[in-house]
Motif scaffolding. Structure first.
Motif, short mmCIF file in Angstrom:
data_model
loop_
_atom_site.label_atom_id
_atom_site.label_comp_id
_atom_site.label_asym_id
_atom_site.label_seq_id
_atom_site.Cartn_x
_atom_site.Cartn_y
_atom_site.Cartn_z
N LYS A 294 45.81 56.32 60.27
CA LYS A 294 47.13 55.65 60.50
C LYS A 294 46.57 54.01 61.73
CE LYS A 294 49.76 58.93 62.47
NZ LYS A 294 50.69 58.97 63.52
N ASN B 238 47.34 50.68 61.02
CA ASN B 238 48.29 49.91 62.33
C ASN B 238 46.93 48.71 62.58
OD1 ASN B 238 49.96 51.99 63.47
ND2 ASN B 238 48.59 53.05 64.30
N PHE C 116 64.77 59.94 61.22
CA PHE C 116 64.28 58.16 60.30
C PHE C 116 64.39 58.44 59.18
CE2 PHE C 116 60.08 58.58 57.89
CZ PHE C 116 59.84 57.01 58.07
N GLN D 231 66.61 55.27 59.25
CA GLN D 231 65.76 54.53 60.04
C GLN D 231 65.46 53.84 58.63
OE1 GLN D 231 63.64 55.24 63.35
NE2 GLN D 231 64.26 55.94 64.14
N ARG E 262 66.13 50.06 57.31
CA ARG E 262 65.35 48.84 56.99
C ARG E 262 65.04 48.45 55.61
NH1 ARG E 262 62.95 45.37 59.68
NH2 ARG E 262 60.80 45.32 59.04
N TYR F 158 53.70 60.21 59.60
CA TYR F 158 54.45 58.85 59.52
C TYR F 158 55.46 57.88 59.68
CZ TYR F 158 49.12 59.60 58.12
OH TYR F 158 48.25 58.97 57.57
N GLN F 159 56.22 58.67 60.56
CA GLN F 159 57.47 58.42 60.55
C GLN F 159 57.83 57.00 61.59
OE1 GLN F 159 60.48 61.97 60.59
NE2 GLN F 159 58.83 62.84 61.21
N SER F 160 57.69 55.96 60.69
CA SER F 160 57.93 54.46 61.28
C SER F 160 57.63 53.61 60.37
CB SER F 160 56.70 53.81 62.38
OG SER F 160 56.47 52.40 63.16
N THR F 161 58.89 52.79 61.01
CA THR F 161 59.56 51.80 59.39
C THR F 161 58.04 51.11 59.00
OG1 THR F 161 60.83 50.41 60.90
CG2 THR F 161 61.91 52.13 59.91
N ARG F 162 56.82 50.61 60.71
CA ARG F 162 55.86 50.10 60.37
C ARG F 162 55.31 50.48 58.66
NH1 ARG F 162 52.13 51.45 65.34
NH2 ARG F 162 54.01 50.09 65.98
N TYR F 163 55.09 51.96 59.44
CA TYR F 163 54.03 52.46 58.15
C TYR F 163 55.33 52.34 56.58
CZ TYR F 163 51.85 53.65 61.79
OH TYR F 163 51.59 54.47 63.28
#
Length: 355
Positions: free
Chosen positions: A10, A14, A61, A64, A68, A321-326
């Protein structure tokens, strides 16, 4: 150990994201599209003992992810359309949403989200789980470790006597058991789970009724044009570890059963586990011989004109990894390209003479 690996990976993602390098190199490695892989869709668990947390994302998520993808100008399409676009170099980039196994929460939690957003998706059904003739051994293992202060279990010709009273002990026992259960023959694996469930009073039929869809629910999804039902074997076995005839029957009979219960014959298939160790060239050829239009693995990658339709890679929507970044990073293809380059470096001989 898994936590340390997750933390390290992670941190690397990042750093890549904030550097902006993925935007610079994406046009060269992002491919024509991608297939995303989900399993459970449900509210986040509160227990500290969640060895299968990587298989879970929340409904929020999931929403999202869909929003996304659309905001990035990508089309969410079904597998038939994906196959057509892979054959057309000028086609728009796309994403396919897939869900493995047939969990009830795909119907109760994921489906309402996707229906509201008009997002097509594919559900791969392991028919034995729906018929209640097979068990999700990974879920049974968690129940066994969770409810006992000490667990004794025979796996193949070995007996494991593991403390499971504390959170740390439970995590360690789950790692040990999962490793051992994946190292023995498929029938020995299921025998071990069945024996332990009987000894410790884990009601696998009740678990199946609670966790897996019914055929009525599968039929309800089949009736929606947004949904594609794919085959996922009968017993959710690692096909590469079965003899050829049995592997073929697992693939073909799951398709027959789905057709008998829904009236529609699946054209698409997902290999259980889907890793390099659990599926290979023999299975890719079997999927082609059986007439499946596509078959997906869990090998990570994006799609391109060179993609083999019966060996398609996917990108796991990992619960850690529950983020739209990933999501942005993975859809760029850059982390995947870097991983392959690193593996190439690690595996490269020390000098040309070493070949």
């Amino acid at each position: 150990m898994h936590g340390l690996k997750t933390t390290g990976y992670k941190a690397g993602l990042n750093a890549l994201y904030w550097s902006g390098a993925h935007r610079l190199f994406a046009p060269h490695v992002r491919g024509a599209g991608a297939i995303l892989m989900f399993h459970h869709v449900r509210a986040a668990g509160r227990s500290g003992f969640r060895p299968n947390a990587h298989l879970e994302v929340t409904p929020g998520f999931l929403g999202q992810v869909v929003e996304r993808i659309t905001a990035r100008g990508l089309d969410i399409v079904d597998l038939d359309e994906a196959s057509r676009r892979l054959a057309d170099p000028g086609a728009r980039r796309f994403v396919v949403l897939t869900f493995d196994d047939g969990y009830r929460n795909n119907f109760t939690e994921a489906y309402p989200v996707l229906k509201a957003l008009r997002a097509p998706f594919t559900l791969y059904v392991a028919t034995g789980l729906i018929d209640r003739t097979a068990v999700p051994w990974w879920e049974v293992m968690v129940s066994l470790v969770e409810q006992t202060p000490r667990l004794k279990m025979r796996i193949g010709d070995r007996v494991f006597d593991l403390p499971t009273a504390t959170l740390s002990e439970k995590r360690g026992a789950a790692r040990t058991l999962a490793l051992q259960l994946c190292s023995v023959a498929e029938d020995a694996q299921r025998d071990a789970i069945d024996r332990a469930a009987a000894v410790y009073g884990v009601d696998t039929q009740q678990m199946l009724a609670r966790e897996m869809m019914s055929w009525d629910e599968v039929r309800a999804l089949t009736a929606d044009t947004l949904v594609t039902i794919g085959a996922h074997t009968v017993g959710h076995y690692a096909l590469a570890r079965l003899e050829r005839g049995r592997a073929m029957r697992e693939m073909d009979e799951s398709r027959d059963r789905i057709e008998a219960m829904t009236g529609r014959r699946p054209r698409h298939f997902a290999y259980p586990y889907g890793s390099h160790r659990t599926v290979g060239e023999r299975e890719f050829d079997l999927a082609s011989d059986l007439g499946f239009t596509t078959a997906v693995t869990t090998r990570r990658g994006v799609l391109g004109p060179e993609s083999r339709l019966t060996a398609l890679p996917r990108i796991s929507m990992n619960g850690h990894y529950q983020s739209t970044r990933y999501l942005d990073l993975l859809l760029s293809g850059v982390p995947i390209a870097l991983e392959r380059r690193i593996r190439g470096w690690v595996g490269r001989p020390a000098s040309p003479s070493a070949r």
